[in-house]
Structure formats: C-alpha cells, structure tokens
Design a protein around this motif. Structure first.
Motif, PDB file in Angstrom:
ATOM      1  N   LEU A 168       0.824  -1.214   0.000  1.00 43.11           N
ATOM      2  CA  LEU A 168       0.000   0.000   0.000  1.00 43.11           C
ATOM      3  C   LEU A 168       0.862   1.270   0.000  1.00 43.11           C
ATOM      4  O   LEU A 168       2.053   1.231   0.330  1.00 43.11           O
ATOM      5  CB  LEU A 168      -0.932  -0.019   1.219  1.00 43.11           C
ATOM      6  CG  LEU A 168      -1.956  -1.166   1.177  1.00 43.11           C
ATOM      7  CD1 LEU A 168      -2.783  -1.198   2.463  1.00 43.11           C
ATOM      8  CD2 LEU A 168      -2.861  -1.058  -0.050  1.00 43.11           C
ATOM      9  N   PRO A 169       0.256   2.408  -0.406  1.00 37.03           N
ATOM     10  CA  PRO A 169       0.967   3.686  -0.394  1.00 37.03           C
ATOM     11  C   PRO A 169       1.672   3.923   0.941  1.00 37.03           C
ATOM     12  O   PRO A 169       1.159   3.542   1.998  1.00 37.03           O
ATOM     13  CB  PRO A 169      -0.146   4.699  -0.647  1.00 37.03           C
ATOM     14  CG  PRO A 169      -1.114   3.954  -1.517  1.00 37.03           C
ATOM     15  CD  PRO A 169      -1.097   2.533  -0.979  1.00 37.03           C
ATOM     16  N   GLY A 170       2.829   4.570   0.842  1.00 34.92           N
ATOM     17  CA  GLY A 170       3.696   4.729   2.001  1.00 34.92           C
ATOM     18  C   GLY A 170       4.930   3.869   1.851  1.00 34.92           C
ATOM     19  O   GLY A 170       6.006   4.225   2.321  1.00 34.92           O
ATOM     20  N   ALA A 171       4.776   2.734   1.173  1.00 36.28           N
ATOM     21  CA  ALA A 171       5.918   1.855   0.905  1.00 36.28           C
ATOM     22  C   ALA A 171       6.813   2.478  -0.171  1.00 36.28           C
ATOM     23  O   ALA A 171       6.416   3.411  -0.871  1.00 36.28           O
ATOM     24  CB  ALA A 171       5.409   0.491   0.438  1.00 36.28           C
ATOM     25  N   THR A 172       8.013   1.936  -0.312  1.00 37.84           N
ATOM     26  CA  THR A 172       8.944   2.421  -1.334  1.00 37.84           C
ATOM     27  C   THR A 172       8.973   1.459  -2.510  1.00 37.84           C
ATOM     28  O   THR A 172       9.128   0.245  -2.329  1.00 37.84           O
ATOM     29  CB  THR A 172      10.363   2.574  -0.747  1.00 37.84           C
ATOM     30  OG1 THR A 172      10.299   3.496   0.341  1.00 37.84           O
ATOM     31  CG2 THR A 172      11.345   3.089  -1.787  1.00 37.84           C
ATOM     32  N   LEU A 173       8.801   2.005  -3.711  1.00 37.23           N
ATOM     33  CA  LEU A 173       8.832   1.207  -4.939  1.00 37.23           C
ATOM     34  C   LEU A 173      10.106   1.529  -5.705  1.00 37.23           C
ATOM     35  O   LEU A 173      10.475   2.697  -5.849  1.00 37.23           O
ATOM     36  CB  LEU A 173       7.607   1.513  -5.805  1.00 37.23           C
ATOM     37  CG  LEU A 173       6.255   1.319  -5.121  1.00 37.23           C
ATOM     38  CD1 LEU A 173       5.120   1.639  -6.104  1.00 37.23           C
ATOM     39  CD2 LEU A 173       6.110  -0.093  -4.569  1.00 37.23           C
ATOM     40  N   GLY A 174      10.743   0.499  -6.235  1.00 38.14           N
ATOM     41  CA  GLY A 174      12.009   0.679  -6.926  1.00 38.14           C
ATOM     42  C   GLY A 174      11.875   0.466  -8.419  1.00 38.14           C
ATOM     43  O   GLY A 174      11.011  -0.290  -8.879  1.00 38.14           O
ATOM     44  N   VAL A 175      12.739   1.131  -9.174  1.00 41.39           N
ATOM     45  CA  VAL A 175      12.759   0.933 -10.628  1.00 41.39           C
ATOM     46  C   VAL A 175      14.206   0.850 -11.104  1.00 41.39           C
ATOM     47  O   VAL A 175      15.053   1.644 -10.692  1.00 41.39           O
ATOM     48  CB  VAL A 175      11.952   2.034 -11.366  1.00 41.39           C
ATOM     49  CG1 VAL A 175      12.455   3.437 -11.071  1.00 41.39           C
ATOM     50  CG2 VAL A 175      11.929   1.780 -12.870  1.00 41.39           C
ATOM     51  N   ALA A 209       4.057   8.865 -11.219  1.00 40.22           N
ATOM     52  CA  ALA A 209       2.780   8.183 -10.951  1.00 40.22           C
ATOM     53  C   ALA A 209       2.782   7.572  -9.555  1.00 40.22           C
ATOM     54  O   ALA A 209       1.799   7.670  -8.818  1.00 40.22           O
ATOM     55  CB  ALA A 209       2.524   7.114 -12.010  1.00 40.22           C
ATOM     56  N   ALA A 210       3.886   6.944  -9.182  1.00 37.87           N
ATOM     57  CA  ALA A 210       3.970   6.299  -7.870  1.00 37.87           C
ATOM     58  C   ALA A 210       3.890   7.348  -6.762  1.00 37.87           C
ATOM     59  O   ALA A 210       3.166   7.174  -5.771  1.00 37.87           O
ATOM     60  CB  ALA A 210       5.272   5.502  -7.768  1.00 37.87           C
ATOM     61  N   GLN A 211       4.593   8.447  -6.940  1.00 39.78           N
ATOM     62  CA  GLN A 211       4.593   9.492  -5.915  1.00 39.78           C
ATOM     63  C   GLN A 211       3.216  10.131  -5.785  1.00 39.78           C
ATOM     64  O   GLN A 211       2.767  10.452  -4.688  1.00 39.78           O
ATOM     65  CB  GLN A 211       5.654  10.550  -6.235  1.00 39.78           C
ATOM     66  CG  GLN A 211       7.079  10.015  -6.070  1.00 39.78           C
ATOM     67  CD  GLN A 211       8.140  11.049  -6.393  1.00 39.78           C
ATOM     68  OE1 GLN A 211       7.858  12.069  -7.007  1.00 39.78           O
ATOM     69  NE2 GLN A 211       9.374  10.767  -6.002  1.00 39.78           N
ATOM     70  N   ALA A 212       2.531  10.303  -6.926  1.00 41.15           N
ATOM     71  CA  ALA A 212       1.178  10.888  -6.868  1.00 41.15           C
ATOM     72  C   ALA A 212       0.246  10.022  -6.024  1.00 41.15           C
ATOM     73  O   ALA A 212      -0.692  10.511  -5.414  1.00 41.15           O
ATOM     74  CB  ALA A 212       0.612  11.067  -8.275  1.00 41.15           C
ATOM     75  N   MET A 213       0.528   8.717  -5.999  1.00 42.19           N
ATOM     76  CA  MET A 213      -0.327   7.799  -5.230  1.00 42.19           C
ATOM     77  C   MET A 213       0.185   7.618  -3.798  1.00 42.19           C
ATOM     78  O   MET A 213      -0.358   6.803  -3.054  1.00 42.19           O
ATOM     79  CB  MET A 213      -0.379   6.442  -5.935  1.00 42.19           C
ATOM     80  CG  MET A 213      -1.088   6.519  -7.283  1.00 42.19           C
ATOM     81  SD  MET A 213      -0.895   4.982  -8.226  1.00 42.19           S
ATOM     82  CE  MET A 213      -2.095   3.939  -7.387  1.00 42.19           C
ATOM     83  N   ALA A 259      14.915  10.041 -14.148  1.00 40.35           N
ATOM     84  CA  ALA A 259      14.161   9.492 -13.014  1.00 40.35           C
ATOM     85  C   ALA A 259      14.899   9.721 -11.705  1.00 40.35           C
ATOM     86  O   ALA A 259      14.287  10.027 -10.678  1.00 40.35           O
ATOM     87  CB  ALA A 259      13.900   8.002 -13.222  1.00 40.35           C
ATOM     88  N   GLY A 260      16.228   9.580 -11.730  1.00 41.53           N
ATOM     89  CA  GLY A 260      17.018   9.779 -10.515  1.00 41.53           C
ATOM     90  C   GLY A 260      16.809  11.179  -9.948  1.00 41.53           C
ATOM     91  O   GLY A 260      16.742  11.374  -8.732  1.00 41.53           O
ATOM     92  N   LEU A 261      16.665  12.163 -10.850  1.00 40.58           N
ATOM     93  CA  LEU A 261      16.540  13.557 -10.412  1.00 40.58           C
ATOM     94  C   LEU A 261      15.253  13.826  -9.640  1.00 40.58           C
ATOM     95  O   LEU A 261      15.192  14.762  -8.860  1.00 40.58           O
ATOM     96  CB  LEU A 261      16.603  14.494 -11.635  1.00 40.58           C
ATOM     97  CG  LEU A 261      17.971  14.615 -12.314  1.00 40.58           C
ATOM     98  CD1 LEU A 261      17.871  15.498 -13.550  1.00 40.58           C
ATOM     99  CD2 LEU A 261      19.017  15.185 -11.351  1.00 40.58           C
ATOM    100  N   VAL A 262      14.214  13.013  -9.873  1.00 40.27           N
ATOM    101  CA  VAL A 262      12.921  13.298  -9.222  1.00 40.27           C
ATOM    102  C   VAL A 262      12.554  12.270  -8.157  1.00 40.27           C
ATOM    103  O   VAL A 262      11.490  12.350  -7.557  1.00 40.27           O
ATOM    104  CB  VAL A 262      11.773  13.408 -10.263  1.00 40.27           C
ATOM    105  CG1 VAL A 262      12.051  14.527 -11.260  1.00 40.27           C
ATOM    106  CG2 VAL A 262      11.544  12.087 -10.993  1.00 40.27           C
ATOM    107  N   SER A 263      13.423  11.291  -7.930  1.00 39.45           N
ATOM    108  CA  SER A 263      13.078  10.209  -7.010  1.00 39.45           C
ATOM    109  C   SER A 263      13.494  10.538  -5.575  1.00 39.45           C
ATOM    110  O   SER A 263      14.421  11.311  -5.358  1.00 39.45           O
ATOM    111  CB  SER A 263      13.787   8.934  -7.462  1.00 39.45           C
ATOM    112  OG  SER A 263      13.481   7.871  -6.602  1.00 39.45           O
ATOM    113  N   HIS A 264      12.797   9.934  -4.589  1.00 38.39           N
ATOM    114  CA  HIS A 264      13.218  10.096  -3.194  1.00 38.39           C
ATOM    115  C   HIS A 264      14.637   9.581  -3.003  1.00 38.39           C
ATOM    116  O   HIS A 264      15.460  10.206  -2.357  1.00 38.39           O
ATOM    117  CB  HIS A 264      12.288   9.319  -2.255  1.00 38.39           C
ATOM    118  CG  HIS A 264      10.903   9.862  -2.190  1.00 38.39           C
ATOM    119  ND1 HIS A 264       9.858   9.329  -2.902  1.00 38.39           N
ATOM    120  CD2 HIS A 264      10.393  10.900  -1.483  1.00 38.39           C
ATOM    121  CE1 HIS A 264       8.747  10.015  -2.638  1.00 38.39           C
ATOM    122  NE2 HIS A 264       9.045  10.967  -1.780  1.00 38.39           N
ATOM    123  N   ALA A 265      14.910   8.391  -3.555  1.00 44.72           N
ATOM    124  CA  ALA A 265      16.250   7.813  -3.414  1.00 44.72           C
ATOM    125  C   ALA A 265      16.794   7.488  -4.798  1.00 44.72           C
ATOM    126  O   ALA A 265      16.026   7.190  -5.725  1.00 44.72           O
ATOM    127  CB  ALA A 265      16.181   6.532  -2.571  1.00 44.72           C
TER     128      ALA A 265
END
Ligand code: ATP
Ligand code: MG
Length: 388
Positions: free
Chosen positions: A9-16, A29-33, A48-54
């Motif tokens: 569920l939202p709150g978790a961290t998703l990796g790409v 999209a992931a951050q919007a959710m 993508a790296g520039l806008v990601s949390h990590a």
C-alpha cells in the motif's frame, strides 16, 4: 509465492531499474499515489534519478547497488528493456519483482521473442536467424528484400539494415560485426499499431485501446488513439493477440505489443516491450488510468480496473531535432503550443538536446478525433514537425 502476498500500500517504497524518461514518469505516478521511490541508475543526472526520493547510483550488475535497492524497496520494476535479466532474478530472491527476469529475457532477444509468438499462435513476419555463415548462405530469396536486425540491444531502429539482395545482406552482416541477427522479410505495411496490456499477479488483465503509430526513420513520431483509428476487426485481433502473448509469458506488469497491419488486412506482430511504451504516453492525459499507474498497480498487487478513454488523443514525440533551426540551437516556442486547447507538455528534463534523442512528448486531447488532429497539426507546424 506472489499470490499469497498482501497488496503493497501507499507509504511503501517502490524501486525501478533504469533512470530514463519511462522511469521518471513511473516515479511521478507512484509518488502521486503516495509511494516513496528509489531509482537504480549509474548516471547522476538521469531523468528518473533527479525526481526520485532515493537514487542508487550503480550499474545494473553491481551486487552492492542491487542489495541497496532491495533493502530500500518493497517491490521493484524496470523501465529499461535491456536491464540484465540476471539483475531481476537476483532481486527476485528478496522481494517481488515484476516483470520477471524470464519474461524480460525473452523480450531482449528477437529470436526468443519470435519463438514465443509462434508458441502463442500469433503470426509474425517470416524470418531467419543469422548467426553463422552457413545460415547466411541458406537465406531464401523469399525473405528479400528484408530488414536485418541485431538479435539483442536494438531500439529506435538502431542495429537494423534494410537489404535488397543477398550481396547487400552479406555486406550488412559484416558491417554489424557478424553478431547474432534475424533477417525479416520486408512487409507491405499500411498501418502500425500497438496494444498495452497490464496483467496482475492473479492473471487478471486489462488493456489500453489500440494505438495507431507513425514511425519516421525507425522512431515513433505520432500516436493517434480514438475509436476507428484502426479497422475494428484488426483492433479486436490485436487486443486478443496481446492478451495471449502476456498470458503465455505468465507476465506480471505492463507489456506493449507492437503490430503491423498489412495491405491485405492481416495483422502481424512485430515485437514486445516489457514495460510502459512510448506509444502509451497519451494515456497520461486521455485515459482515466495511465500506463504508469497501471505499472504501479501491477507491481503492488493493487486491483486492475479496465481503463476508460475520456478524450480523443494524439501524441507527438519531441525529438532533439526541434531544439535546432538551420544548425543553430533554439528553444521551441512552448508558449505558442500551450496556447492551443488541450495541449499537455511533457519534457523529461534532459539538458543535452541531440538529433533523434527523445526529449519529451506533447499530448493533445479533444472531444473529437478531428479536433485532436487539427490541434496536433497546428502544434506540429509551430514546432517544425512535418505534418502527418
Ligand atoms: P523500438 O524503438 O520500437 O524498440 P526497434 O529498433 O526495436 O524499435 P522495430 O520495431 O523492429 O525496431 O522496427 C522499427 C520500425 O521499422 C518499425 O516500426 C517499422 O516501421 C519498420 N519495420 C520493422 N520491421 C519491418 C518489416 N519486417 N517490414 C516493414 N517494416 C518494418
Ligand atoms: Mg519497435
């Protein structure tokens, strides 16, 4: 094991894996959710790296980088087709990974991909594998004129040569360094189209509408999506074929299947991409669920609901060429383009414009296909894109 997992569920961290524009739009999209995100890409300035949390700055084969990503994330996906399948398999020992390494490995290899189409009963172009001089010599005249394509690592028409005769074929194979190739018969295309499906862990599948695509110099230039853009029979066949390709791979995630429609009305599958696709970008503005949200839903085990199109759509790809006029750098007239109704600008934040480099795309939405096309042609004229 995946069926037993509760949804992430939202709150978790998703990796790409991969930091290109597809990764960037996935991150958005992931951050919007409400998810946090982690990108693995060696390039410190990746979109993508520039806008990601990590951002894990490592190569795909670096065990330490992969371990760090696994440690940060609840699930991982990929945006780059040529991520080594081994990296996906390594991660899958620790956390849910979709699509699976085995499916991606098939999409990375044109010969394996075609064998899969044959297994699924979906017709593809007549072809021959060329990996030895004997196979080269055995090529039948029925495959010429044809297109020689490297088996691995091709994209945007790279690693391809059009050949008319056996002599040209031999010369082209030499020029490619005699790497493994397939020779495909050149087919009389009247349209190209693609279908994006999203398949969940439970085998549930939904699809985006059939996209009609125009390529220029081997690169996608325009996508049009509205009812009737492709004759209804072919559209229904394309959706059924895409679903069967996905089911046959036991695929989990977003999959794009590209097709040719031939002059006799028959439908032939070209290739698959195991990720969101350039021809699905219109879904950000013309569908109630984008292909990137579908990617999030697939990898987290959230429900898949059949997406609905609310507007006719045209997508224009914005290549680096538009940043030059008569060889001199320029900034495209975004203000003029955005004065047109229903225009949605997506730029990927790449600072270095080069000819043929994908810098962004423009989605145009309208109440009718005619209106969407009219605005798209106006935008194309402003930007210096040839009319279609
Ligand atoms: P992508 O960027 O979609 O991954 P790619 O480099 O893998 O592209 P293909 O999709 O194989 O390349 O081919 C690029 C384009 O070349 C096609 O969209 C089509 O316009 C043309 N093409 C490819 N194969 C054939 C064929 N057998 N007959 C006629 N045209 C073809
Ligand atoms: Mg293609």
């Amino acid at each position: 094991m995946s069926e037993l997992l509760a949804p992430i569920l939202p709150g978790a961290t998703l990796g790409v894996l991969g930091g290109g524009q597809l990764g960037q739009m996935f991150v958005h999209a992931a951050q919007a959710m409400g998810y946090r995100t982690a990108v693995l890409d060696a390039d410190p300035t990746s979109p993508a790296g520039l806008v990601s949390h990590a951002h894990v700055r490592s190569g795909y084969e670096d065990p330490q980088g992969l371990a760090e990503l696994a440690q940060l994330c609840a699930a991982v996906t990929t945006e780059f087709e040529n991520v080594p399948a081994a990296a996906l398999r390594t991660l899958a020992l620790q956390l849910p990974v979709s699509p699976a390494g085995d499916a991606v490995a098939i999409a990375q290899d044109r010969a394996a991909e075609k064998a899969h189409f044959v297994r699924c009963g979906v017709p593809c172009a007549p072809y021959a594998e060329i990996t030895t001089p004997a196979q080269l010599a055995a090529v039948g005249a029925n495959l010429l004129p044809g297109i020689l394509k490297t088996t691995r690592m091709g994209y945007d028409g790279k690693g391809q040569a059009r050949v008319r005769t056996a002599a040209e074929l031999a010369a082209a194979w030499d020029a490619m360094g005699r790497v493994d190739c397939v020779l495909e018969k050149m087919l009389p295309l009247v349209h190209e189209c693609s279908v994006i499906v999203a398949r969940g862990r439970d085998g549930a599948i939904v699809h985006l509408p059939v996209q009609r695509n125009l390529h220029r110099d081997g690169i996608l230039a325009v996508t049009e999506v509205h009812a009737g853009n492709v004759p209804e029979t072919q559209a229904a066949q394309a959706v059924a074929a895409a679903e069967s390709v996905a089911h046959g791979l036991n695929y989990v995630g977003v999959l794009c299947v590209e097709f040719f429609v031939l002059d006799d009305g028959s439908l032939v599958v070209n290739e698959i991409a195991p990720r969101p696709h350039n021809s699905g970008h219109y879904s950000q503005n013309a569908m109630d669920v984008s292909q990137f949200e579908l990617q999030v839903r697939c990898m987290t085990g959230l429900p898949l609901v059949q997406p609905r199109q609310h507007s006719a759509a045209v997508m224009l790809n914005l290549l680096g060429d538009l940043w030059f006029q008569d060889g001199m750098p320029r900034t495209p007239a975004w203000d003029q383009v955005l004065a047109l109704p229903g225009t949605h600008l997506h730029l990927y934040g790449k600072t270095d414009a080069k000819p043929a480099r994908k810098m962004g795309h423009l989605n145009i939405t309208a109440a009718t296909p005619e209106q969407a096309r009219g605005v798209a042609l106006q935008a194309a004229a402003i930007l210096g894109i040839a009319p279609y």
